[in-house]
Design a protein around this motif. Structure first.
Motif, PDB file in Angstrom:
ATOM      1  N   LEU A   1       0.834  -1.173   0.000  1.00 11.42           N
ATOM      2  CA  LEU A   1       0.000   0.000   0.000  1.00 11.42           C
ATOM      3  C   LEU A   1       0.870   1.223   0.000  1.00 11.42           C
ATOM      4  O   LEU A   1       1.519   1.543   0.985  1.00 11.42           O
ATOM      5  CB  LEU A   1      -0.923  -0.006   1.218  1.00 11.42           C
ATOM      6  CG  LEU A   1      -2.066  -1.005   1.072  1.00 11.42           C
ATOM      7  CD1 LEU A   1      -2.775  -1.173   2.390  1.00 11.42           C
ATOM      8  CD2 LEU A   1      -3.030  -0.545  -0.004  1.00 11.42           C
ATOM      9  N   VAL A   2       0.888   1.869  -1.130  1.00  8.76           N
ATOM     10  CA  VAL A   2       1.696   3.076  -1.231  1.00  8.76           C
ATOM     11  C   VAL A   2       0.731   4.231  -1.103  1.00  8.76           C
ATOM     12  O   VAL A   2      -0.021   4.547  -2.009  1.00  8.76           O
ATOM     13  CB  VAL A   2       2.419   3.121  -2.590  1.00  8.76           C
ATOM     14  CG1 VAL A   2       3.324   4.334  -2.651  1.00  8.76           C
ATOM     15  CG2 VAL A   2       3.218   1.848  -2.793  1.00  8.76           C
ATOM     16  N   MET A   3       0.715   4.839   0.042  1.00 11.98           N
ATOM     17  CA  MET A   3      -0.355   5.786   0.324  1.00 11.98           C
ATOM     18  C   MET A   3      -0.171   7.136  -0.351  1.00 11.98           C
ATOM     19  O   MET A   3      -1.113   7.879  -0.498  1.00 11.98           O
ATOM     20  CB  MET A   3      -0.527   5.960   1.834  1.00 11.98           C
ATOM     21  CG  MET A   3      -1.026   4.703   2.534  1.00 11.98           C
ATOM     22  SD  MET A   3      -2.310   3.826   1.595  1.00 11.98           S
ATOM     23  CE  MET A   3      -3.664   5.004   1.735  1.00 11.98           C
TER      24      MET A   3
ATOM     25  N   VAL B   1       0.534   7.690  -3.427  1.00 15.94           N
ATOM     26  CA  VAL B   1       0.155   7.719  -4.839  1.00 15.94           C
ATOM     27  C   VAL B   1      -1.250   8.278  -4.921  1.00 15.94           C
ATOM     28  O   VAL B   1      -2.180   7.754  -4.328  1.00 15.94           O
ATOM     29  CB  VAL B   1       0.193   6.310  -5.451  1.00 15.94           C
ATOM     30  CG1 VAL B   1      -0.325   6.343  -6.875  1.00 15.94           C
ATOM     31  CG2 VAL B   1       1.594   5.758  -5.401  1.00 15.94           C
TER      32      VAL B   1
ATOM     33  N   SER C   1      -4.826   8.996  -6.227  1.00 16.64           N
ATOM     34  CA  SER C   1      -5.798   8.404  -7.122  1.00 16.64           C
ATOM     35  C   SER C   1      -7.029   9.287  -7.102  1.00 16.64           C
ATOM     36  O   SER C   1      -7.302   9.958  -6.107  1.00 16.64           O
ATOM     37  CB  SER C   1      -6.121   6.979  -6.699  1.00 16.64           C
ATOM     38  OG  SER C   1      -6.521   6.955  -5.359  1.00 16.64           O
ATOM     39  N   PRO C   2      -7.771   9.308  -8.212  1.00 21.20           N
ATOM     40  CA  PRO C   2      -8.914  10.214  -8.297  1.00 21.20           C
ATOM     41  C   PRO C   2      -9.933   9.875  -7.223  1.00 21.20           C
ATOM     42  O   PRO C   2     -10.043   8.719  -6.815  1.00 21.20           O
ATOM     43  CB  PRO C   2      -9.484   9.919  -9.693  1.00 21.20           C
ATOM     44  CG  PRO C   2      -8.474   9.078 -10.398  1.00 21.20           C
ATOM     45  CD  PRO C   2      -7.643   8.434  -9.355  1.00 21.20           C
TER      46      PRO C   2
ATOM     47  N   LEU D   1      -8.362   2.273   0.027  1.00 27.72           N
ATOM     48  CA  LEU D   1      -8.427   2.855  -1.311  1.00 27.72           C
ATOM     49  C   LEU D   1      -9.275   4.114  -1.350  1.00 27.72           C
ATOM     50  O   LEU D   1      -9.123   4.960  -2.221  1.00 27.72           O
ATOM     51  CB  LEU D   1      -9.056   1.852  -2.294  1.00 27.72           C
ATOM     52  CG  LEU D   1      -8.220   0.665  -2.740  1.00 27.72           C
ATOM     53  CD1 LEU D   1      -9.098  -0.308  -3.499  1.00 27.72           C
ATOM     54  CD2 LEU D   1      -7.075   1.133  -3.616  1.00 27.72           C
TER      55      LEU D   1
END
Lengths: 252, 198, 198
Positions: C8-10, C12, C14-15, C46
């Motif tokens: 889990l690469v937090m 990054v 994401s929309p 997520l």
């Protein structure tokens, strides 16, 4: 890249050159870069200007102790020759047969640029395709475990195998010249290997041939391994091309 | 998946397929359980008497079903085969979740040489070298090792140099259906103008 | 790829997800690309502010959609997580497909023996054995069985040993037009003695 330590760097060389230097794939790439930097059309190059800048680059590469590939020097000669043709109209046609004329250089540059662009486009394709994910399953899961070396053999594998054999023959020849080693029989080595594998240990194939072992020992170890595989007492497993090969004891 | 792979025919019994719906379900299950593209010919071996045309028809219906039901994945044609893949728009979320299969990393010079092989195939080493203006042996060898390029025979005539061509792995890496899906030179210009507005 | 890691690469980006349908699509894409079960807590990371209850609700709807559209796969709860799997009834087909895929498996020793036959043909068993330094009967038999090697007559003179040569299937397997397309020893050196350009 090493920084320029020399203090004799010509003033005309801009620092940006140093950053760009290591990315040129060849003389055509460098030439193309200079043409674009000068906003010239490939079909309408100013040979004098481009030649001067090209030589500056070569000079800098030498100052930085970079390995200047011979192709770069050949191109420099071509450019100088074209430049001299402009200054001194050709008097001797025979003299120029080893050199490309301007038209030929332009054609080569145009063709090269086409493929350089194609390469960039391919990269876009790869980047796009990287965003889609297929099923990332283990293809062997839920299918009968055959426990055999599963090599999708290609010509390349065959060639590697053949080269390996020729090297082994060579190794064996060497050995016969120095027989004063203490003898280890293949049978003894087989027993030793089986004992090691008995504990459930996996042995990496290349680790068997430690650099401290004598040449004789390495040959005997190799033969013992092959024999154990042939007798189906040991199995060699490789999960993919170029992966390490492991030896595992076969279930009785 | 390569068509040059020689296959052992095993007698594994599987239930007969009676109608198109059943065939489509089997195709879907097999696609779903595979991590590589599957060719029509490979699918054909599953059924006793199905034509590649019939199989393609069912695959096309599957593709339409995924589209109509707004699935996050799609059926694509790639590397002379078919594969189910996620839509690109979900990349940011999936990326958060797993480290992906390592793709072949190619240097700029490798890409250049690969582009020449792709467009000029079958091509000799010296033809590649001539276009790049620089010795390309080591970069071509590395492409062969990475299975992007294969040896595709010999050139007739004196010298009989080895000929190089691209592999199915190349198509897969670049998301191409087959070689005809390579962009034409006009398209390249269009693509570069679009990506790099100056 | 059994070693998929849940990383889990937090940081990054994401929309943002705005509605249940979007959330369901993201969940489906992530499930599709995963090779291991995913827990509700992992899913939760997520989204900025979704409860495990909301997530479960969307997963249940996905499960129902697969059921209603007669997909060959299903969403199951397993090992404290969720995973998409094919229905058990398709197992024989998947098994058949994979079994059919078993390619001619050539062990390192088989490849060695095959290389010797290819380059030295026609060649006797004892000549192969001599070069390899080990008894090669079983490996040669297995190559004959896999139709890579054939018996090509007998050597004249005493003993009249069997002569071995490669088959057309061999050429096909390695993508060779004919035997003259085999690279020469010099070319092998050239191909294998690369200096890594990277």
């Amino acid at each position: 890249m090493r920084p320029a330590t020399s203090t004799t760097t010509p003033q005309s060389v801009k620092p940006i050159y140093a950053i760009k230097l290591d990315v040129f794939e060849g003389p055509l790439d460098l030439l193309l870069h200079l043409i674009q930097q000068n906003e010239m059309a490939i079909t309408d190059i100013s040979i004098a200007e481009v030649t001067e800048q090209y030589l500056e680059y070569l000079n800098l590469m030498e100052l930085l102790d970079l390995d200047v590939a011979s192709e770069f020097l050949v191109m420099a000669a071509t450019l100088l020759h074209l430049k001299s043709q402009i200054i001194l109209p050709t008097k001797d046609a025979d003299d120029s047969y080893t050199f490309r004329d301007r038209e030929e250089l332009v054609q080569q540059l145009l063709e090269y640029k086409q493929f350089k662009d194609a390469a960039t486009t391919l990269e876009y394709y790869a980047t796009d395709h990287e965003k889609v994910y297929g099923r990332s399953i283990d293809p062997t899961a839920d299918v009968e475990d055959t426990r055999e070396v599963q090599i999708k053999a290609t010509l390349f594998d065959l060639l590697s195998a053949f080269k390996y054999i020729t090297e082994q023959e060579f190794l064996a020849d060497d050995y016969y010249e120095e027989i004063q080693e203490e003898p280890v029989t293949v049978e003894e080595k087989m027993e030793f290997l089986e004992q090691r594998l008995e504990s459930g240990e996996q042995i990496r194939f290349d680790e068997l041939f430690s650099e401290f072992a004598s040449k004789l020992d390495r040959i005997v170890t190799f033969l013992a391994t092959l024999e154990l595989i042939r007798l189906e007492r040991v199995v060699a497993v490789q999960s993919g091309h170029f992966d390490s090969i492991y030896l595992i004891k076969r279930d009785p | 998946m390569s068509d040059t792979q020689f296959q052992l025919v095993m007698d594994v019994a599987s239930p007969p397929v009676h109608n198109p719906d059943e065939m489509r379900s089997v195709l879907e299950a097999v696609l779903f359980a595979a991590s590589e593209p599957i060719s029509l010919e490979q699918f054909q071996q599953l059924f006793d008497d199905a034509s590649t045309w019939q199989i393609r028809q069912q695959l096309m219906q599957l593709r339409d079903e995924y589209h109509e039901t707004n699935r996050s994945f799609q059926l694509i044609e790639i590397a002379n085969g078919f594969q189910i893949c996620t839509h690109a728009e979900y990349h940011p979320w999936i990326q958060k979740f797993h480290t992906r299969q390592i793709r072949v990393k190619l240097s700029a010079s490798a890409l250049e040489a690969l582009a020449i092989v792709a467009y000029k195939q079958p091509v000799t080493r010296s033809e590649v070298e001539e276009i790049r203006g620089v010795n390309s042996d080591s970069v071509l060898n590395s492409l062969i090792e990475k299975r992007m390029v294969r040896i595709a025979g010999r050139k007739p005539g004196p010298g009989r140099s080895l000929l190089l061509a691209t592999t199915d792995e190349f198509l897969e890496q670049f998301g191409l259906k087959d070689l005809s899906a390579l962009p034409s030179l006009e398209e390249i210009e269009e693509i570069l103008n679009r990506e790099d507005p100056e």
